[in-house]
Design an enzyme around this catalytic site. Structure first.
Site, short mmCIF file in Angstrom:
data_model
loop_
_atom_site.label_atom_id
_atom_site.label_comp_id
_atom_site.label_asym_id
_atom_site.label_seq_id
_atom_site.Cartn_x
_atom_site.Cartn_y
_atom_site.Cartn_z
N TRP A 129 25.12 25.11 12.49
CA TRP A 129 23.68 25.41 12.42
C TRP A 129 23.57 26.94 12.35
CZ3 TRP A 129 20.23 26.45 17.03
CH2 TRP A 129 18.88 26.32 16.72
N ASP A 183 26.52 22.74 22.79
CA ASP A 183 25.16 22.64 22.26
C ASP A 183 24.90 21.15 22.08
OD1 ASP A 183 22.79 22.63 20.98
OD2 ASP A 183 23.41 23.78 19.23
N LYS A 241 14.58 16.43 19.82
CA LYS A 241 14.84 15.32 18.89
C LYS A 241 14.77 13.97 19.60
CE LYS A 241 16.27 18.89 16.60
NZ LYS A 241 16.12 19.48 15.31
N1 PLP Z 1 21.18 23.11 18.13
C1 PLP Z 1 21.27 22.43 16.99
C2 PLP Z 1 22.60 22.09 16.46
C3 PLP Z 1 20.10 22.07 16.31
O1 PLP Z 1 20.20 21.40 15.18
C4 PLP Z 1 18.85 22.43 16.85
C5 PLP Z 1 17.60 22.10 16.14
O2 PLP Z 1 17.53 21.94 14.97
C6 PLP Z 1 18.83 23.13 18.05
C7 PLP Z 1 20.00 23.45 18.67
C8 PLP Z 1 17.57 23.61 18.70
O3 PLP Z 1 16.60 22.73 18.93
P1 PLP Z 1 15.23 23.12 19.60
O4 PLP Z 1 15.20 24.58 19.85
O5 PLP Z 1 14.19 22.72 18.61
O6 PLP Z 1 15.17 22.34 20.85
#
Ligand code: PLP
Length: 397
Positions: free
Chosen positions: A131, A212, A247
């Site tokens: 990511w 993560d 999610k």
């Molecule tokens: N880590 C990964 C791999 C992700 O795909 C995402 C969101 O797309 C996140 C962290 C962070 O998610 P959020 O900040 O929306 O909770």
């Protein structure tokens, strides 16, 4: 003028796509870009368990007073149960401390600050691909980044030999970042045996693992998806977790995440956590209340929790069904390549193998939006759009 000299920042590769999709006027448009769940009708609804908790919360709420720096205590306690299992030794011995954060992204930023200020890590090891925000966050904080191979393009599988060869170079104290499940963007996770081997390697080499965990429950189930993290927790006394409910609760805009520090004992955990709180204090002081209380209420109430698990199961089942349908429909529409590997991937994303040029053509000629790396969001597929989508893909192959 001071601001005259400012250069325009590059658009975020994923969020920028969402903006472009919104502005797209062709009615047949399909969005496989941003990682948001869509139901069979193409909507991103509020989960029923969440709505029920919010309704109750609104009636019961008596104050808008500040939360503590670490947020809602019940939220943090429930988060630890999901991560480590309700009967985990880590919880019983109070050697994990959790702070409610502004989404998983907020948790990662706090993690990066903590690594920079409070650990001896020479580098953080990040998979390629990953990511994009992983690299950006650690760059911003000023931690040296090293990459480890993850994806075998030809085999559409985990590059285990490359991964272990690269991580063999990680030094004692280095941070190694793992995706807890549903690796973004490849959708490929280590097997339980591979997780065990990595966890042992980490303990032997003295890495500081950072998980993560943004998709718990979207690969195979809440408990199943925690296998890797729990394998590490078994072998490593210290680790860090950045988790998210964006999610699995569909609460994207409430910014519900958590940063968890696991230490060797309670006393060390408390000391480390005092530094985590000091970091949070200077960035946003304390988190927002609504999302934290909502998630805590769902997780603390057995009926609401069961309802949430049911809804999560439905999301996961729909994604798996669309994976199968996507592969079948591509074949039906005349694709010569075998896309069977897509069925074996976990979570919302597929690394489709589409090239940046093919992705560009899909957008320009067919109003089909995907990330240029070839990552597609399977949850953006519906019975209504899958025929058109597959026809379009076959035309650009
Ligand atoms: N880590 C990964 C791999 C992700 O795909 C995402 C969101 O797309 C996140 C962290 C962070 O998610 P959020 O900040 O929306 O909770």
């Amino acid at each position: 003028m001071f601001f005259d000299k400012i250069q325009t920042a590059p658009a975020d590769p994923i969020l920028g796509l969402g903006e472009a999709f919104k502005a797209e006027t062709r009615p047949e448009k399909v969005n496989l870009g941003i990682g948001v769940y869509k139901d069979a009708e193409g909507n991103t609804p509020v989960l029923k368990a969440v709505k029920a908790a919010e309704t109750r919360l609104l009636a019961e709420e008596k104050t808008k007073n500040y939360l503590g720096i670490d947020g809602v205590a019940a939220y943090n306690a429930e988060t630890q149960k999901l991560l480590f299992g309700a009967d985990s030794e880590i919880i019983a011995s109070r050697r994990a401390k959790t702070a409610q954060t502004l989404g998983g992204t907020g948790a990662l930023r706090i993690a990066a600050e903590f690594v920079k200020r409070q650990t001896e890590a020479a580098s953080v090891w990040i998979s390629t691909p990953t990511w994009p925000n992983h690299n950006a966050i650690f760059e911003t904080v000023g931690v040296n980044i090293r990459n480890y191979r993850y994806y075998d393009k030809a085999a559409h599988a985990l590059d285990w030999d490359g991964l272990t060869a690269d991580l063999a170079q990680a030094e004692k104290g280095d941070v190694v970042l793992f995706h807890g499940c549903c690796h973004n963007p490849t959708g490929i996770d280590p097997t339980p045996e591979q997780w065990d081997a990595l966890a042992k390697m980490s303990a032997e080499k003295g890495w500081l693992p950072l998980f993560d965990f943004a998709y718990q429950g979207l690969a195979n189930g809440i408990e199943e998806d925690a296998y890797g993290l729990r394998a590490f927790a078994k072998h490593n006394k210290e680790l860090l977790v950045a988790s998210s409910y964006s999610k699995n609760f569909g609460m994207y805009n409430e910014r519900v995440g958590a940063f968890t520090v696991v230490a060797e004992n309670e006393e060390t955990a408390n000391r480390a956590f005092s530094q985590v709180k000091a970091i949070i204090r200077t960035i946003y002081s304390n988190p927002a209340s609504h999302g934290g209380h909502t998630v805590a209420m769902v997780l603390q109430d057995p009926a609401l929790k069961a309802q949430w698990i049911g809804e999560l199961d439905e999301m996961r089942a729909r994604i798996k069904e669309m994976r199968q349908k996507f592969v079948d429909t591509l074949k039906e529409k005349g694709a010569k390549q075998d896309f069977g590997f897509i069925i074996r991937q976990n979570g919302m994303f597929s690394f489709s193998g589409l090239t940046p040029e093919q992705v560009d053509r899909l957008k320009d000629e067919f109003a089909v939006y995907a990330v240029r790396s070839g990552r597609i969001n399977v949850a953006g597929m519906t019975n209504a759009n899958i025929g058109y989508l597959c026809e379009s893909i076959v035309k650009v192959l």
